[in-house]
Design an enzyme around this catalytic site. Sequence first.
Site, PDB file in Angstrom:
ATOM      1  N   PHE A  61       0.811  -1.224   0.000  1.00 47.16           N
ATOM      2  CA  PHE A  61       0.000   0.000   0.000  1.00 47.16           C
ATOM      3  C   PHE A  61       0.851   1.284   0.000  1.00 47.16           C
ATOM      4  CE2 PHE A  61      -2.339   2.979   2.994  1.00 47.16           C
ATOM      5  CZ  PHE A  61      -3.251   3.447   2.064  1.00 47.16           C
ATOM      6  N   TYR A  62       2.091   1.196   0.514  1.00 47.59           N
ATOM      7  CA  TYR A  62       2.931   2.414   0.628  1.00 47.59           C
ATOM      8  C   TYR A  62       3.474   2.811  -0.732  1.00 47.59           C
ATOM      9  CZ  TYR A  62       3.233   0.922   5.583  1.00 47.59           C
ATOM     10  OH  TYR A  62       2.963   0.522   6.862  1.00 47.59           O
ATOM     11  N   SER A  63       3.260   4.035  -1.248  1.00 45.05           N
ATOM     12  CA  SER A  63       2.493   5.099  -0.620  1.00 45.05           C
ATOM     13  C   SER A  63       1.384   5.540  -1.569  1.00 45.05           C
ATOM     14  CB  SER A  63       3.426   6.265  -0.293  1.00 45.05           C
ATOM     15  OG  SER A  63       4.259   6.520  -1.435  1.00 45.05           O
TER      16      SER A  63
END
Length: 318
Positions: free
Chosen positions: A57-59
């Site tokens: 998920f980052y970023s």
Amino acid sequence: MTTGNHSRVRLGTSDLSVHPLSLGGNVFGWTADEQQSFAVLDAYAAAGGNFVDTADFYSAWAPGNTGGESETVIGNWLRTRGNRDDIVIATKVGLHPEASGLGAATIKAAAEASLRRLGVDHIDLYYTHRDDDTPVEEFVTALDELVRAGKVRAVAASNISAERLAEALAFAEREGLAKYVAVQPHYNLVSRATFEGPLAEVVAEHGLATVPYYALASGFLTGKYRPGGTGVDSARAEGAARYLAEPRGPKVLDALDLVAADHGVEPASVALAWLAARPTVAAPIASARTVDQLPPLLAGATLELTPAQTALLDEASA
């Protein structure tokens, strides 16, 4: 726990041995570009660090990013440094915009995408990033298949309730599947109820390790945000400032200042040392955007607080 540059902590019931400070990768490819990220990773590894935490998920939240940027940066670093075997890589599944939730097919596809971005053949520690309503039978079985295939060494859970954690552990036990070895909860001196209580009890009962995120409360526990103080140039300033409005915020800062002065260290080191000494905690996670932010974080991993200092912090944060 032993101290010193190359101290290692066993991660729950797994065979993973990690440095007592986990380096958060949320800033890589976001507020730290690749060059800055490499510098921070190099300095962390040079200090004996070996436990890097990221997520697919980052970023995704940053304008122009799609998710996976942090994994890509870490993968490029591993490749150019040739140090894959020295580093314990933790990543997560469930929040990527294109791989959302904990369905079996999602977990499988997301793991392949993470392996590709990281440029590795296995993930050392694979977290379910946030629990959802997927039946435990489905995601526990999917995770076990990754472990059996040699694509994941150990599995863990972030953002999960005590009930669901107990349910997942019981199912894995009953079916002889890979069990969660660690949890990653929101936990720090100004946020204790997010972990302490039923969740902490399940973790302790099953011999799991705790790897807290927001260990410094979005930078608040570094002491750079003060009542009536000037603004700080940080992407997380707003999140940190809200703790000043709570009664315990300023009390915790006062206690941190006292203990930090006793040891001649920065408040961040004390906040991390308090966390590291909590029951079941193996390695708090903290991130550094620049190399000069790293020493106080590393110092927290080896700092020993006295019982009186611990009591002072316990009381201020209660």
